[in-house]
Design a protein around this motif. Sequence first.
Motif, short mmCIF file in Angstrom:
data_model
loop_
_atom_site.label_atom_id
_atom_site.label_comp_id
_atom_site.label_asym_id
_atom_site.label_seq_id
_atom_site.Cartn_x
_atom_site.Cartn_y
_atom_site.Cartn_z
N PHE A 274 10.23 -36.72 14.99
CA PHE A 274 10.41 -38.20 14.59
C PHE A 274 11.02 -39.09 15.82
N TYR A 275 12.12 -38.84 15.91
CA TYR A 275 12.88 -39.83 17.00
C TYR A 275 12.40 -39.31 18.20
N PRO B 19 19.10 -32.07 5.93
CA PRO B 19 19.75 -33.52 5.44
C PRO B 19 20.47 -34.03 6.53
N SER C 5 16.56 -37.39 10.97
CA SER C 5 15.43 -37.50 10.35
C SER C 5 15.08 -36.59 9.22
N GLY C 6 15.95 -35.50 9.31
CA GLY C 6 16.00 -34.44 8.32
C GLY C 6 14.80 -33.61 8.53
N ASN C 7 13.88 -33.73 9.30
CA ASN C 7 12.74 -32.90 9.49
C ASN C 7 12.97 -32.07 10.79
#
Lengths: 282, 282
Positions: free
Chosen positions: B193-194, B223, B227-229
């Motif tokens: 994501f980032y 968590p 992004s958690g992912n």
Amino acid sequence: MGISFTEKHADTVDFTIQADEHIYSKKSQFQKIDFYKSKEFGTFFTLDDILMTTEKDEFIYHEMISHIPMAVNPDIKTVLVIGGGDGGTVRELTRYPTIERIEMVEIDEMVVRACQKYLPQTASMLGDLRVELFFEDGIKYISGKKEMYDLILVDSTDPIGPGEGLFSKQFYKDCFVALKENGILINQHESPFYENDRMEMLRAHSKIKGIFPISKVYQFNVPTYASGNWLFGFASKKLHPIADFKRDEWEKFKIYTRYYNTDLHCASFALPTYVREMLEKA
Amino acid sequence: MGISFTEKHADTVDFTIQADEHIYSKKSQFQKIDFYKSKEFGTFFTLDDILMTTEKDEFIYHEMISHIPMAVNPDIKTVLVIGGGDGGTVRELTRYPTIERIEMVEIDEMVVRACQKYLPQTASMLGDLRVELFFEDGIKYISGKKEMYDLILVDSTDPIGPGEGLFSKQFYKDCFVALKENGILINQHESPFYENDRMEMLRAHSKIKGIFPISKVYQFNVPTYASGNWLFGFASKKLHPIADFKRDEWEKFKIYTRYYNTDLHCASFALPTYVREMLEKA
């Protein structure tokens, strides 16, 4: 110098975005509405200082609320969206030429108008000819309606403030009655990780599974929501989200999605053990 | 009054934990090591101010790095863990009575000693008789070893500081040579994501898929990570993570897991479209 927005993910956990600009801040009859511009997420907006939608990751939530039920029943013609003021859910629905009518019931007109001005990425399809907007309380709107919808999408805030009634037993019962016999209800189902979110997740699930013969939960990752691990509920009178999944029929729509795909469809219903166990006990 | 720890998830995105106590802070030869106590996450520790492990959610990472390969090849006997100073990965491996030998190579002894003192939840099984600890550079350790391991787990930090070489092409080649013919390599694979995380994810994937005949990526939710992912890479000489998945054999171990389960096993390889497309192009 920019301005920072902080959301408390839990009492002692903060998520902070350095924004470049605070472009809108008003109080409506229902809530405080703020729009910001930021490098990382583009434009984003908050309601009562809870982050709702960012340009960067909104596709995830909006694809997962809409394409999952459409791939279980590609014959859906009539849809009711409750909440969803940013218009992103409606935008995804309008990509189906087969959908004939979309009613969107959003209590707060100011949210919709602000999104139309500042967040056209999500709000741009609200003018589609099949869409009718109602600025009303969704709870009252649905009460008394019988077998009118193939699909109801509850695209709500958390169960505080104007969103609270959208997590009530009576509301879910009214949704059941308002759905046709093949009807599907998708609802914003909170998250399993932080205590507050988990409590709401369990309360919602225990109510829905007492009303709908089929009640499942699926997960997806929203980077800007607390813990990233977010859930939708899939409840229906007859259709099972995996046994009745129409992979090939859905592929024929040729809708390009950036998060949802037909492999992820089934996968999203496979929950971590701790989540599955909590939901079973709910 | 507590103390707060902030990690930058991106240049303009902060994740902040209000801690109750800052219980340890030292500089080793390699990095700055800090331990905190907090209400939300229990004890957690950071390396160079990047969050590594919290008592509350460490089970997710440690179950997903270890049980996925064990369910593809339940006959794994000899395992090499590179990094993994908190001991959580070794703890999960020691739950298999069939594993005969676990070598753990962690460059920074101070991390292990601090975890043994302050984080026994993860470090408690490092004294298992099948475990041998080496406080060495994993890159040098593996160089020249041939067909010695059934499984290599790269439980590393991000590719900055001491973790950098664990993302190099030569290191992945050495892993390939050090694995037996049924060998599996799992590596910490960053996140889509980032921007910074995504670049490292793509660099790692492009290197590994040039070396291993089978190279897949699977996802899970942490968590407390950006992004958690989060992702792990699954690379192997012969075994496919789904075609060779031994669901029934794994169930026979009767290992109770809080995140991993055999439905989630396959599901975790179903990636969002935007992630799949990025990896295909890498």
